[in-house]
Design an enzyme around this catalytic site. Structure first.
Site, PDB file in Angstrom:
ATOM      1  N   TYR A   1      -3.382   4.004   2.792  1.00 22.23           N
ATOM      2  CA  TYR A   1      -3.423   4.483   4.185  1.00 22.23           C
ATOM      3  C   TYR A   1      -4.506   5.530   4.369  1.00 22.23           C
ATOM      4  O   TYR A   1      -5.091   5.654   5.447  1.00 22.23           O
ATOM      5  CB  TYR A   1      -2.062   5.054   4.572  1.00 22.23           C
ATOM      6  CG  TYR A   1      -1.923   5.332   6.050  1.00 22.23           C
ATOM      7  CD1 TYR A   1      -1.782   4.295   6.960  1.00 22.23           C
ATOM      8  CD2 TYR A   1      -1.943   6.646   6.528  1.00 22.23           C
ATOM      9  CE1 TYR A   1      -1.662   4.547   8.324  1.00 22.23           C
ATOM     10  CE2 TYR A   1      -1.815   6.911   7.892  1.00 22.23           C
ATOM     11  CZ  TYR A   1      -1.688   5.860   8.776  1.00 22.23           C
ATOM     12  OH  TYR A   1      -1.577   6.110  10.141  1.00 22.23           O
TER      13      TYR A   1
ATOM     14  N   HIS B   1       0.853  -1.194   0.000  1.00 23.96           N
ATOM     15  CA  HIS B   1       0.000   0.000   0.000  1.00 23.96           C
ATOM     16  C   HIS B   1       0.885   1.239   0.000  1.00 23.96           C
ATOM     17  O   HIS B   1       2.060   1.206   0.395  1.00 23.96           O
ATOM     18  CB  HIS B   1      -0.953   0.009   1.204  1.00 23.96           C
ATOM     19  CG  HIS B   1      -0.325   0.516   2.480  1.00 23.96           C
ATOM     20  ND1 HIS B   1      -0.250   1.848   2.810  1.00 23.96           N
ATOM     21  CD2 HIS B   1       0.255  -0.147   3.514  1.00 23.96           C
ATOM     22  CE1 HIS B   1       0.345   1.992   3.972  1.00 23.96           C
ATOM     23  NE2 HIS B   1       0.664   0.788   4.416  1.00 23.96           N
ATOM     24  N   CYS B   2       0.313   2.336  -0.458  1.00 22.08           N
ATOM     25  CA  CYS B   2       0.966   3.632  -0.334  1.00 22.08           C
ATOM     26  C   CYS B   2      -0.078   4.575   0.270  1.00 22.08           C
ATOM     27  O   CYS B   2      -0.928   4.141   1.051  1.00 22.08           O
ATOM     28  CB  CYS B   2       1.514   4.124  -1.660  1.00 22.08           C
ATOM     29  SG  CYS B   2       0.293   4.265  -2.970  1.00 22.08           S
ATOM     30  N   GLU B   3      -0.046   5.844  -0.093  1.00 21.74           N
ATOM     31  CA  GLU B   3      -1.016   6.753   0.510  1.00 21.74           C
ATOM     32  C   GLU B   3      -2.425   6.497  -0.012  1.00 21.74           C
ATOM     33  O   GLU B   3      -3.396   6.519   0.736  1.00 21.74           O
ATOM     34  CB  GLU B   3      -0.628   8.209   0.243  1.00 21.74           C
ATOM     35  CG  GLU B   3      -1.527   9.204   0.945  1.00 21.74           C
ATOM     36  CD  GLU B   3      -1.064  10.645   0.764  1.00 21.74           C
ATOM     37  OE1 GLU B   3      -1.710  11.533   1.343  1.00 21.74           O
ATOM     38  OE2 GLU B   3      -0.067  10.874   0.046  1.00 21.74           O
TER      39      GLU B   3
ATOM     40  N   SER C   1      -2.875   3.998  -2.847  1.00 26.66           N
ATOM     41  CA  SER C   1      -2.892   2.685  -3.516  1.00 26.66           C
ATOM     42  C   SER C   1      -3.660   2.734  -4.831  1.00 26.66           C
ATOM     43  O   SER C   1      -4.228   1.737  -5.268  1.00 26.66           O
ATOM     44  CB  SER C   1      -3.499   1.606  -2.595  1.00 26.66           C
ATOM     45  OG  SER C   1      -2.684   1.411  -1.472  1.00 26.66           O
TER      46      SER C   1
END
Length: 271
Positions: free
Chosen positions: A235, A172-174, A176
């Site tokens: 996130y 995941h990133c900020e 996704s």
């Protein structure tokens, strides 16, 4: 006319019988009748006369890459090594070749609801370090660059002690995703950004990078990490709903006013 059928070596009194065409049975098909029947479509006689025709197809040779693609398309519900089905329930995402899970499913993994089947769950947070330090999912490891991901996962692959259990990886990133923002409930004192800026590398590329490197390390179709997932919404979607599963319980966006210089440095590094 009888003189025509008389042989010179035979006496004239012996006459060769006149040849006569033999009549064929009336109920027997002739080529002409069969042709006429076939010319009339949809009649019972046509169906009786018609015979199945076998078609010869030209053979084709496939390259190794084409065979892999065919197998992958034919086993979309199986994990990367085709040994079993995906364990976690997935949701629809932007990229059809990736498997997305919801924040609720992530919490189910974190709270041990799959502990009898999962030995190790690696949560890969692909955000920049200052974002990770400002708040991340408990247990997540921060791997912002491709070389970080390769070194952590593939230099010394994680192997389960119990062969019947799984090792899964969740990225995941900020956000996704490269899609637009959604409406959120007020998380309190945290200001959630209203737009979804893109990171240095799309998350989809990170997942494909790991799979490509993993393929290169193993004999097809074996993989160190056959079961990869993406946290849908990233996130940004996880934090407002499950703050208790984050540490610290905060959210620092990539475009934070106090970290403009850090963002510039990491972007230059990622290039």
């Amino acid at each position: 006319c009888r003189q025509l059928f008389r042989s010179p070596s035979m006496p004239s009194s012996v006459i060769r019988p006149i040849l006569k065409r033999i009549d064929r049975p009336q109920d027997r098909d002739t080529p002409v009748k069969t042709k006429r029947r076939r010319s009339v479509a949809g009649t019972p006689s046509e169906e009786a006369a018609a015979e199945p025709v076998g078609w010869l197809l030209r053979s084709r040779s496939f390259s190794h890459e084409e065979i892999e693609n065919l197998l992958a398309n034919d086993h979309q519900e199986l994990i990367g090594d085709f040994s079993k089905a995906y364990l976690l329930q997935t949701v629809e995402g932007k990229h059809q070749d990736l498997k997305y899970i919801s924040p609720e499913m992530m919490v189910a993994v974190l709270t041990g609801q799959f502990s009898s089947l999962i030995e190790s769950c690696v949560i890969v947070d692909c955000r920049y370090p200052y974002e990770y330090e400002g708040g991340h999912i408990k247990g997540a490891v921060n791997l912002p660059m491709e070389q970080d991901v390769e070194e952590f996962l593939l230099k010394k692959p994680i192997v389960p002690f119990d062969a019947s259990k799984r090792v899964i990886v969740i990225f995941h990133c900020e956000f996704s995703s490269e899609r637009g923002p959604r409406t959120w409930p007020d998380p309190g004192s945290v200001t959630i950004p209203a737009a979804a800026p893109s990171h240095c590398l799309p998350l989809s590329r990170r997942c494909r990078f790991v799979r490509e490197k993993d393929r290169a390390c193993n004999e097809y179709p074996h993989l160190h990490y056959p079961e990869l997932y993406v946290l849908k919404g990233g996130y940004r979607e996880f934090f407002p709903q499950y703050q208790t599963h984050c540490e610290p319980q905060d959210y620092r966006p990539m475009h934070h006013e106090d970290f403009k210089e850090d963002l510039r440095k990491f972007r230059l590094k990622s290039r």
